[in-house]
Design a protein around this motif. Structure first.
Motif, mmCIF file in Angstrom:
data_model
loop_
_atom_site.group_PDB
_atom_site.id
_atom_site.type_symbol
_atom_site.label_atom_id
_atom_site.label_comp_id
_atom_site.label_asym_id
_atom_site.label_seq_id
_atom_site.Cartn_x
_atom_site.Cartn_y
_atom_site.Cartn_z
ATOM 1 N N TYR A 70 0.930 -1.121 0.044
ATOM 2 C CA TYR A 70 0.013 -0.154 0.071
ATOM 3 C C TYR A 70 1.032 1.398 0.157
ATOM 4 C CZ TYR A 70 -2.997 -3.356 2.344
ATOM 5 O OH TYR A 70 -3.567 -4.474 2.724
ATOM 6 N N ASN A 115 -0.912 -8.734 8.477
ATOM 7 C CA ASN A 115 -0.885 -7.801 7.519
ATOM 8 C C ASN A 115 -0.120 -6.565 8.238
ATOM 9 O OD1 ASN A 115 -2.408 -4.876 7.065
ATOM 10 N ND2 ASN A 115 -2.259 -6.176 5.299
ATOM 11 N N CYS A 175 -6.944 -10.996 1.529
ATOM 12 C CA CYS A 175 -6.544 -9.668 1.473
ATOM 13 C C CYS A 175 -6.572 -9.099 0.107
ATOM 14 C CB CYS A 175 -4.936 -9.174 1.867
ATOM 15 S SG CYS A 175 -4.521 -7.524 1.767
ATOM 16 N N VAL A 176 -6.847 -7.731 -0.250
ATOM 17 C CA VAL A 176 -7.061 -6.961 -1.320
ATOM 18 C C VAL A 176 -5.753 -7.281 -2.432
ATOM 19 C CG1 VAL A 176 -6.112 -4.712 -0.514
ATOM 20 C CG2 VAL A 176 -7.540 -4.867 -2.579
ATOM 21 N N VAL A 218 -9.579 -6.329 4.660
ATOM 22 C CA VAL A 218 -9.671 -5.035 5.315
ATOM 23 C C VAL A 218 -10.808 -4.750 6.062
ATOM 24 C CG1 VAL A 218 -10.489 -4.098 3.013
ATOM 25 C CG2 VAL A 218 -9.067 -2.739 4.342
#
Ligand code: MTE
Ligand code: MO
Length: 411
Positions: free
Chosen positions: A147, A261, A311-312, A397
């Motif tokens: 990210y 994460n 997760c994305v 998320v």
């Protein structure tokens, strides 16, 4: 020999021609369509219309026309759709690059525009190539660099996708008939000398056949696939995902030895604020506010659910055994017997994921928990101790860790 790229004779590779470009084009036609659909699906899964919490995209307006209540069945839904999105995207990189390489002489066509129609076509190509490079680059950066665009990746990648795919549809409509014709003709004519705009007027000696070159592209894709796909699995398969940030061995062993994460340290969560004495869960709703210690929560009816974290970024865990209080039981505690949306806030003070909103259908699912334990033991600090949300089929998320506050019916 021509020295200017604006001269067709400058481009000498004997590989360029309608067949090579058409094969790559047909692969991308299927692949990019799947990427677009799984991407839109991923965006919907994020519940972005529970604004402004989950998504701060201003005025996504009509582009959000298709958003729907993301289902909670089957539990592996997001694991599948996002695994496909990320792994396929990475796998297609060599194909995309080869395709761009195969048509690069076109970039230098003179005159730049022969007519208004030609000018419009070239502008659409700019959006196509620019949009494609933008989507692949932002996607890879987000997956690889954890990210790099805090909070702003979603609107960038989302708007970029619409621009890119619109140009892609126009391009496909114009080119698919010719591509199919090229492939048919090649099948009949074998490796005969090709003709057409892409063919070099003064080709160099070939060092590899067209089929060989295609094999190289395919091999590169296969290599990327083989070193990425494992991130959606556990154990030995994950260890094959050497290219993925969440590939390789699991972080430690034991009940909490699965992917993490953001660690408690990274999120700035201290042991003092999560201690039995200090931590209270604040639940608000129609009938007011309830404050619960961890011991209070453990006295409520506890339930177990086997759910993955997906997760994305494309990585996922297999199902883990979570145990805790049903979200719908917490909703009922504050007067929401027919579950409503909920805003969940973490102890975390900074970061894009310190809060998330869940939709009523997610709260209502009996497998949705405020988890206190995983795989038979208390949550570890990195997995969200004292309590975290876990919802079936949802993107990771939305599974907020270190929960401090839950506000039902507030959105
Ligand atoms: N408070 C908080 N919760 C969070 C996050 C975070 O950064 N902060 N990350 C989310 C994301 S993006 C994912 S994929 C999951 C990962 O859960 P895990 O670390 O237990 O595997 O937690 C979610 N919950
Ligand atoms: Mo995530």
């Amino acid at each position: 020999m021509a020295r200017s790229p604006f001269s067709p004779a400058f481009w000498r590779s004997p590989l360029r021609g309608p067949w090579f470009t058409s094969v790559l084009g047909v692969v991308l036609l299927g692949g990019i369509t799947v990427l677009f659909v799984t991407g839109l699906v991923s965006y919907a899964a994020y519940n972005p219309d529970l604004s402004p919490v989950n998504d701060q995209t201003p005025d996504k307006g009509i582009l959000g026309f298709y958003l729907f209540a993301w289902p909670t069945h089957p539990v592996w839904l997001y694991r599948l759709t996002q695994g496909v999105h990320v792994t396929l995207g990475i796998t297609l990189i060599p194909v995309l690059l080869a395709k761009l390489w195969s048509v690069v002489p076109r970039l230098f066509t003179l005159p730049p525009a022969r007519s208004v129609a030609h000018a419009l076509e070239r502008i659409s190509l700019l959006l196509l190539v620019g949009g494609g490079l933008f989507e692949f680059t932002t996607g890879v950066l987000n997956v690889q660099l954890d990210y790099v665009f805090p909070g702003s990746f979603y609107p960038l990648h989302f708007y970029g996708a619409w621009v890119f795919f619109t140009a892609f549809v126009v391009h496909a409509a114009l080119k698919v008939p010719a591509a199919v014709r090229n492939l048919r003709r090649a099948q009949e004519a074998g490796e005969a000398r090709e003709t057409g705009e892409l063919v070099s007027p003064s080709p160099a000696e070939p060092t590899v056949s067209r089929r060989g070159a295609l094999g190289l592209v395919g091999g590169a894709s296969l290599l990327l696939f083989g070193t990425t796909a494992g991130q959606s699995f556990d154990g030995p398969l994950r260890e094959t995902a050497v290219l993925a940030p969440h590939g390789g061995p699991e972080p430690g062993s034991g009940p909490g030895g699965f992917q993490i994460n953001k660690t408690a340290g990274y999120a700035g969560i201290s042991a003092a604020e999560t201690s039995e004495e200090a931590w209270r869960l604040v639940v608000t709703g129609r009938t007011g506010t309830v404050r619960l210690s961890r011991a209070d929560l453990l006295r409520l009816p506890l339930h177990s659910s086997a759910l993955p974290i997906a997760c994305v970024e494309g990585w996922a865990t297999s199902d883990q055994w979570w145990r805790g209080v049903r979200l719908r039981d917490l909703a009922e505690l504050v007067g929401h017997g027919d579950p409503s949306d909920v805003l969940v806030e973490s102890l975390q003070r900074h970061g894009a994921f310190r809060r998330a909103a869940l939709r009523a259908n997610q709260v209502a699912d009996p497998r949705s928990l405020l988890a206190l334990q995983v795989n038979g033991e208390d949550l570890t600090p990195d997995h969200g101790y004292p309590a975290r949300v876990i919802v079936p089929a949802a993107p990771g998320v939305l599974n907020t860790k270190w929960v401090a506050r839950m506000a039902f019916g507030e959105l």
